[in-house]
Design a protein around this motif. Structure first.
Motif, PDB file in Angstrom:
ATOM      1  N   UNK A   1       7.586 -83.465 -68.733  1.00 15.86           N
ATOM      2  CA  UNK A   1       8.067 -82.391 -67.861  1.00 15.86           C
ATOM      3  C   UNK A   1       7.176 -81.156 -67.984  1.00 15.86           C
ATOM      4  N   UNK A   2       6.645 -80.897 -69.182  1.00 21.99           N
ATOM      5  CA  UNK A   2       5.772 -79.744 -69.367  1.00 21.99           C
ATOM      6  C   UNK A   2       4.494 -79.886 -68.553  1.00 21.99           C
ATOM      7  N   UNK A   3       3.989 -81.117 -68.447  1.00 14.81           N
ATOM      8  CA  UNK A   3       2.809 -81.345 -67.620  1.00 14.81           C
ATOM      9  C   UNK A   3       3.126 -81.144 -66.143  1.00 14.81           C
ATOM     10  N   UNK A   4       4.306 -81.549 -65.723  1.00 11.43           N
ATOM     11  CA  UNK A   4       4.715 -81.310 -64.337  1.00 11.43           C
ATOM     12  C   UNK A   4       4.718 -79.816 -64.042  1.00 11.43           C
ATOM     13  N   UNK A   5       5.221 -79.028 -64.975  1.00 13.28           N
ATOM     14  CA  UNK A   5       5.234 -77.577 -64.809  1.00 13.28           C
ATOM     15  C   UNK A   5       3.825 -77.021 -64.717  1.00 13.28           C
ATOM     16  N   UNK A   6       2.924 -77.528 -65.563  1.00 11.69           N
ATOM     17  CA  UNK A   6       1.535 -77.059 -65.548  1.00 11.69           C
ATOM     18  C   UNK A   6       0.837 -77.416 -64.247  1.00 11.69           C
ATOM     19  N   UNK A   7       1.153 -78.577 -63.696  1.00 11.94           N
ATOM     20  CA  UNK A   7       0.520 -78.979 -62.441  1.00 11.94           C
ATOM     21  C   UNK A   7       0.858 -77.983 -61.324  1.00 11.94           C
ATOM     22  N   UNK A   8       2.063 -77.475 -61.330  1.00 11.28           N
ATOM     23  CA  UNK A   8       2.457 -76.505 -60.311  1.00 11.28           C
ATOM     24  C   UNK A   8       1.720 -75.178 -60.439  1.00 11.28           C
ATOM     25  N   UNK A   9       1.129 -74.926 -61.614  1.00  8.13           N
ATOM     26  CA  UNK A   9       0.399 -73.676 -61.846  1.00  8.13           C
ATOM     27  C   UNK A   9      -1.108 -73.828 -61.660  1.00  8.13           C
ATOM     28  N   UNK A  10      -1.563 -75.032 -61.327  1.00  2.64           N
ATOM     29  CA  UNK A  10      -2.990 -75.328 -61.314  1.00  2.64           C
ATOM     30  C   UNK A  10      -3.540 -75.410 -59.903  1.00  2.64           C
ATOM     31  N   UNK A  11      -4.729 -74.838 -59.701  1.00  2.43           N
ATOM     32  CA  UNK A  11      -5.456 -74.955 -58.428  1.00  2.43           C
ATOM     33  C   UNK A  11      -6.485 -76.069 -58.567  1.00  2.43           C
ATOM     34  N   UNK A  12      -6.604 -76.911 -57.532  1.00  9.00           N
ATOM     35  CA  UNK A  12      -7.448 -78.102 -57.602  1.00  9.00           C
ATOM     36  C   UNK A  12      -8.616 -78.006 -56.629  1.00  9.00           C
ATOM     37  N   UNK A  13      -9.819 -78.054 -57.181  1.00 10.84           N
ATOM     38  CA  UNK A  13     -11.033 -77.867 -56.394  1.00 10.84           C
ATOM     39  C   UNK A  13     -11.211 -78.989 -55.375  1.00 10.84           C
ATOM     40  N   UNK A  14     -10.907 -80.210 -55.756  1.00 11.89           N
ATOM     41  CA  UNK A  14     -11.193 -81.359 -54.898  1.00 11.89           C
ATOM     42  C   UNK A  14      -9.997 -81.840 -54.097  1.00 11.89           C
ATOM     43  N   UNK A  15      -8.912 -81.099 -54.132  1.00 14.92           N
ATOM     44  CA  UNK A  15      -7.710 -81.571 -53.435  1.00 14.92           C
ATOM     45  C   UNK A  15      -7.931 -81.644 -51.926  1.00 14.92           C
ATOM     46  N   UNK A  16      -8.779 -80.779 -51.388  1.00 11.67           N
ATOM     47  CA  UNK A  16      -9.064 -80.800 -49.961  1.00 11.67           C
ATOM     48  C   UNK A  16     -10.214 -81.703 -49.582  1.00 11.67           C
TER      49      UNK A  16
ATOM     50  N   UNK B   1     -14.255 -83.331 -49.970  1.00 13.85           N
ATOM     51  CA  UNK B   1     -15.583 -82.726 -49.925  1.00 13.85           C
ATOM     52  C   UNK B   1     -15.701 -81.691 -48.813  1.00 13.85           C
ATOM     53  N   UNK B   2     -15.010 -81.903 -47.693  1.00 14.10           N
ATOM     54  CA  UNK B   2     -15.099 -80.955 -46.574  1.00 14.10           C
ATOM     55  C   UNK B   2     -14.557 -79.583 -46.969  1.00 14.10           C
ATOM     56  N   UNK B   3     -13.617 -79.574 -47.911  1.00 17.74           N
ATOM     57  CA  UNK B   3     -13.044 -78.316 -48.337  1.00 17.74           C
ATOM     58  C   UNK B   3     -14.006 -77.437 -49.116  1.00 17.74           C
ATOM     59  N   UNK B   4     -15.131 -78.010 -49.546  1.00 20.69           N
ATOM     60  CA  UNK B   4     -16.122 -77.237 -50.307  1.00 20.69           C
ATOM     61  C   UNK B   4     -17.165 -76.583 -49.412  1.00 20.69           C
ATOM     62  N   UNK B   5     -17.213 -76.976 -48.154  1.00 17.22           N
ATOM     63  CA  UNK B   5     -18.277 -76.467 -47.268  1.00 17.22           C
ATOM     64  C   UNK B   5     -18.104 -74.978 -47.005  1.00 17.22           C
TER      65      UNK B   5
ATOM     66  N   UNK C   1     -18.812 -76.990 -55.929  1.00 15.36           N
ATOM     67  CA  UNK C   1     -17.568 -76.757 -56.665  1.00 15.36           C
ATOM     68  C   UNK C   1     -17.569 -75.373 -57.303  1.00 15.36           C
ATOM     69  N   UNK C   2     -18.727 -74.966 -57.812  1.00 11.24           N
ATOM     70  CA  UNK C   2     -18.836 -73.650 -58.445  1.00 11.24           C
ATOM     71  C   UNK C   2     -18.580 -72.528 -57.439  1.00 11.24           C
ATOM     72  N   UNK C   3     -18.978 -72.726 -56.196  1.00 10.23           N
ATOM     73  CA  UNK C   3     -18.727 -71.711 -55.170  1.00 10.23           C
ATOM     74  C   UNK C   3     -17.225 -71.516 -54.954  1.00 10.23           C
ATOM     75  N   UNK C   4     -16.480 -72.636 -54.907  1.00 13.98           N
ATOM     76  CA  UNK C   4     -15.034 -72.534 -54.759  1.00 13.98           C
ATOM     77  C   UNK C   4     -14.413 -71.893 -55.995  1.00 13.98           C
ATOM     78  N   UNK C   5     -14.839 -72.322 -57.170  1.00 16.40           N
ATOM     79  CA  UNK C   5     -14.312 -71.753 -58.416  1.00 16.40           C
ATOM     80  C   UNK C   5     -14.602 -70.252 -58.479  1.00 16.40           C
ATOM     81  N   UNK C   6     -15.797 -69.860 -58.089  1.00 15.40           N
ATOM     82  CA  UNK C   6     -16.162 -68.446 -58.101  1.00 15.40           C
ATOM     83  C   UNK C   6     -15.185 -67.621 -57.275  1.00 15.40           C
ATOM     84  N   UNK C   7     -14.855 -68.080 -56.090  1.00 17.98           N
ATOM     85  CA  UNK C   7     -13.947 -67.329 -55.226  1.00 17.98           C
ATOM     86  C   UNK C   7     -12.563 -67.190 -55.866  1.00 17.98           C
TER      87      UNK C   7
END
Length: 400
Positions: A47-62, A64-68, A109-115
């Protein structure tokens, strides 16, 4: 102070130590942003991991097109810095473990992380593992992002330090954390002496709620448990060879393999071949609470690893007053002491492993209790998560 954590995959069943570290830093007064490449769709059992997932932003969730869009935005905003970082990414891909197109993806990926770092107002970013996760935060730093640090666990970083450009990552980092003195020594091998002062020892830690439990006597059942991913480096195949020896000698035992992984089918086939199905059980992935129950239901933890950093499960077993049977590789002997809180044997030595298992199974309850208490005291001295997080906090504040 606002800091960000960047991990390849988070949360993850085998990465509970990262979750503990983040939560401990929040208790130290930090605001922590979680960023990961993947993990939004991983199977979780805590359950603690489920909670952490809700707090996490995912670079690749969108995808490869999401990185353009982030890449083009960074290019337009600071073209000179972008092309300088592009050159760095291409250099990281020369004679590397992965060809240069991967490193161009790391730049995107670094460009997205930077933002995301800038939007959060991060004063520092910390990565776990010195592989691609550290390269991404290094590239984000080169693009104008905050200073970075990273934790090296091993053994992957020590298997291919030149291919992952470990020297360059350390050179550009504000500091580097090693989880053991052995890990620090391996970093000293690959970086210039002038950068040695950057390398700190910060152990992985356990929360007090994990070990603040009443002592549970070791069971009379001749049961041993091995906790870990079913993979070549953990040595489960060797463990089955030792189990075959014990069975041939008429030694009574039960062996629990707690975990799952890429070698499960091969391990199951060997169990069948050696006619050990009545003696060996595989649990599959289980929660932290279930891991604790499996450890408490065993006389000791056995971990015949071929390569390691310093396994967190050893700390967990010792915190539960269970001795450990394991190999004297990497940072393990810094924690486990032969005859005092466990058994140490050479990696790959099946006869010595079988002898240690038989010796443990033959010990009376009072000996196991004494060794368990020694294990408990040893791990509390060295692996309290709030103590170790305070070390990290002091490094972060010094940078600020």
């Amino acid at each position: 102070m606002r800091i960000s954590y960047f991990i390849n995959q988070y949360p993850k069943v085998s990465h509970s130590f990262i979750r503990r570290e983040i939560l401990a830093l929040e208790r130290q007064g930090f605001e922590v942003q979680r960023i990961a490449l993947r993990g939004w769709d991983a199977e979780l059992v805590d359950a603690e991991d489920e909670s952490e997932r809700n707090k996490t932003s995912y670079v690749l969730q969108g995808g490869a097109k999401g990185l353009i869009a982030p890449l083009l935005q960074v290019l337009r905003a600071q073209p000179r810095r972008f092309f300088s970082t592009l050159w760095l990414a291409l250099r990281m891909g020369l004679r590397a473990d992965r060809p240069w197109p991967y490193h161009l993806v790391y730049l995107a990926e670094a460009c997205q992380v930077l933002q995301w770092l800038q939007a959060f107002g991060a004063g520092h970013v910390h990565a776990h593992f010195g592989t691609n996760s550290t390269e991404v935060v290094m590239l984000a730093n080169a693009l104008g992002g905050p200073a970075y640090s990273f934790t090296v666990h091993g053994p992957e970083e020590f298997d291919k330090p030149l291919l992952i450009k470990l020297r360059e990552k350390v050179r550009r980092a504000a500091f580097v954390a090693a989880v053991s003195s052995y890990g620090r020594s391996q970093l000293f091998r690959w970086v210039a002496h002038g950068h040695w002062a950057k390398v700190k020892v910060v152990h992985c830690g356990l929360e007090r709620v994990f070990h603040d439990v009443p002592a549970v006597a070791a069971p009379s059942a001749p049961r041993l448990v091995c906790v870990g991913r079913l993979c070549e480096q953990k040595g489960q195949l060797l463990l089955l060879e030792a189990a075959r020896i014990l069975a041939a000698q008429g030694v009574e035992f039960e062996l629990v393999l707690a975990g799952d992984g890429e070698m499960r089918a091969e391990i199951e086939a060997l169990i069948a071949r050696y006619e050990l199905r009545a003696r060996v059980r595989i649990t599959g992935w289980i929660s932290s609470a279930q891991v604790r129950e499996e450890i408490l239901a065993a006389r000791a933890l056995v971990l015949p690893s071929f390569a390691e950093g310093l396994p967190v499960v050893i700390m967990e077993a010792m915190a539960l007053r269970r001795p450990v049977l394991t190999t004297y590789v990497a940072g393990i002997p810094e924690l486990v002491r032969q005859g005092e809180n466990g058994w140490l044997f050479p990696a790959g030595a099946v006869d010595e492993l079988a002898t240690a298992m038989a010796d443990c199974l033959a010990q009376p309850a009072d000996v196991l209790q004494r060794m368990g208490e020694a294990a408990y005291q040893r791990v509390l001295e060295r692996h309290d998560i709030d103590t170790e997080a305070a070390k990290l906090a002091s490094f972060f504040r010094a940078l600020a």
